[in-house]
Motif scaffolding. Structure first.
Motif, PDB file in Angstrom:
ATOM      1  N   ILE A  13       0.826  -1.196   0.000  1.00  0.00           N
ATOM      2  CA  ILE A  13       0.000   0.000   0.000  1.00  0.00           C
ATOM      3  C   ILE A  13       0.866   1.253   0.000  1.00  0.00           C
ATOM      4  N   LYS A  14       0.248   2.354  -0.329  1.00  0.00           N
ATOM      5  CA  LYS A  14       0.947   3.638  -0.368  1.00  0.00           C
ATOM      6  C   LYS A  14       1.407   4.011   1.039  1.00  0.00           C
ATOM      7  N   PRO A  15       2.588   4.597   1.162  1.00  0.00           N
ATOM      8  CA  PRO A  15       3.092   5.011   2.479  1.00  0.00           C
ATOM      9  C   PRO A  15       2.104   5.949   3.177  1.00  0.00           C
ATOM     10  N   GLY A  16       1.945   5.725   4.479  1.00  0.00           N
ATOM     11  CA  GLY A  16       1.096   6.585   5.294  1.00  0.00           C
ATOM     12  C   GLY A  16      -0.391   6.344   5.177  1.00  0.00           C
ATOM     13  N   THR A  17      -0.807   5.254   4.522  1.00  0.00           N
ATOM     14  CA  THR A  17      -2.241   5.005   4.322  1.00  0.00           C
ATOM     15  C   THR A  17      -2.767   3.799   5.094  1.00  0.00           C
ATOM     16  N   LEU A  18      -1.969   3.249   5.999  1.00  0.00           N
ATOM     17  CA  LEU A  18      -2.365   2.014   6.686  1.00  0.00           C
ATOM     18  C   LEU A  18      -3.708   2.146   7.401  1.00  0.00           C
ATOM     19  N   ASP A  19      -3.933   3.211   8.156  1.00  0.00           N
ATOM     20  CA  ASP A  19      -5.202   3.354   8.888  1.00  0.00           C
ATOM     21  C   ASP A  19      -6.391   3.412   7.932  1.00  0.00           C
ATOM     22  N   ASP A  20      -6.265   4.187   6.859  1.00  0.00           N
ATOM     23  CA  ASP A  20      -7.351   4.274   5.877  1.00  0.00           C
ATOM     24  C   ASP A  20      -7.562   2.937   5.177  1.00  0.00           C
ATOM     25  N   PHE A  21      -6.468   2.279   4.831  1.00  0.00           N
ATOM     26  CA  PHE A  21      -6.561   0.973   4.180  1.00  0.00           C
ATOM     27  C   PHE A  21      -7.274  -0.027   5.089  1.00  0.00           C
ATOM     28  N   GLU A  22      -6.898  -0.064   6.361  1.00  0.00           N
ATOM     29  CA  GLU A  22      -7.510  -1.026   7.292  1.00  0.00           C
ATOM     30  C   GLU A  22      -9.016  -0.811   7.404  1.00  0.00           C
ATOM     31  N   ARG A  23      -9.469   0.435   7.426  1.00  0.00           N
ATOM     32  CA  ARG A  23     -10.913   0.705   7.495  1.00  0.00           C
ATOM     33  C   ARG A  23     -11.616   0.146   6.256  1.00  0.00           C
ATOM     34  N   ALA A  24     -11.009   0.310   5.100  1.00  0.00           N
ATOM     35  CA  ALA A  24     -11.613  -0.179   3.855  1.00  0.00           C
ATOM     36  C   ALA A  24     -11.506  -1.683   3.721  1.00  0.00           C
ATOM     37  N   TRP A  25     -10.473  -2.266   4.302  1.00  0.00           N
ATOM     38  CA  TRP A  25     -10.141  -3.671   4.116  1.00  0.00           C
ATOM     39  C   TRP A  25     -11.086  -4.625   4.831  1.00  0.00           C
ATOM     40  N   ARG A  26     -11.525  -4.270   5.996  1.00  0.00           N
ATOM     41  CA  ARG A  26     -12.341  -5.184   6.788  1.00  0.00           C
ATOM     42  C   ARG A  26     -13.730  -5.349   6.159  1.00  0.00           C
TER      43      ARG A  26
END
Length: 98
Positions: A13-26
């Motif tokens: 994933i793009k750097p600095g996007t982990l929190d946003d990615f996790e919300r979308a991922w679940r």
């Protein structure tokens, strides 16, 4: 040996996007036929591997083709740089005692 049906997905994933990615991922709902799932993150938070166990290949394929999964993938897309997927069959290995 007990056999398992396993789907793995590794995403960079793009750097600095982990929190946003996790919300979308679940997923918003529990996929039918999924027995359990695990997620593993790299230390830098830019690579995530999901490992899910399924009752059958068909159950996994049905989820992957569902509207819920398409919606989830669309929500993750802005954060994903690269994605690798694989369906596997196998079982737990017994490790000899020390």
């Amino acid at each position: 040996m007990e056999r398992h049906f396993v789907w793995t997905t590794t995403r960079r994933i793009k750097p600095g996007t982990l929190d946003d990615f996790e919300r979308a991922w679940r997923p918003g709902s529990h996929p039918n036929g999924m027995i359990r799932a695990f997620a593993f993150w790299s230390e830098d938070g830019q690579e995530i591997t999901g490992v899910s166990f399924w009752e059958s290949r068909e159950a996994c394929d049905n989820w992957r083709q569902s509207a819920d999964e398409r919606q989830r993938r669309d929500a993750m897309a802005p954060f994903v740089v690269e994605e690798r997927e694989n369906f596997l069959r196998g079982g737990e290995l017994s490790i000899p005692e020390r």
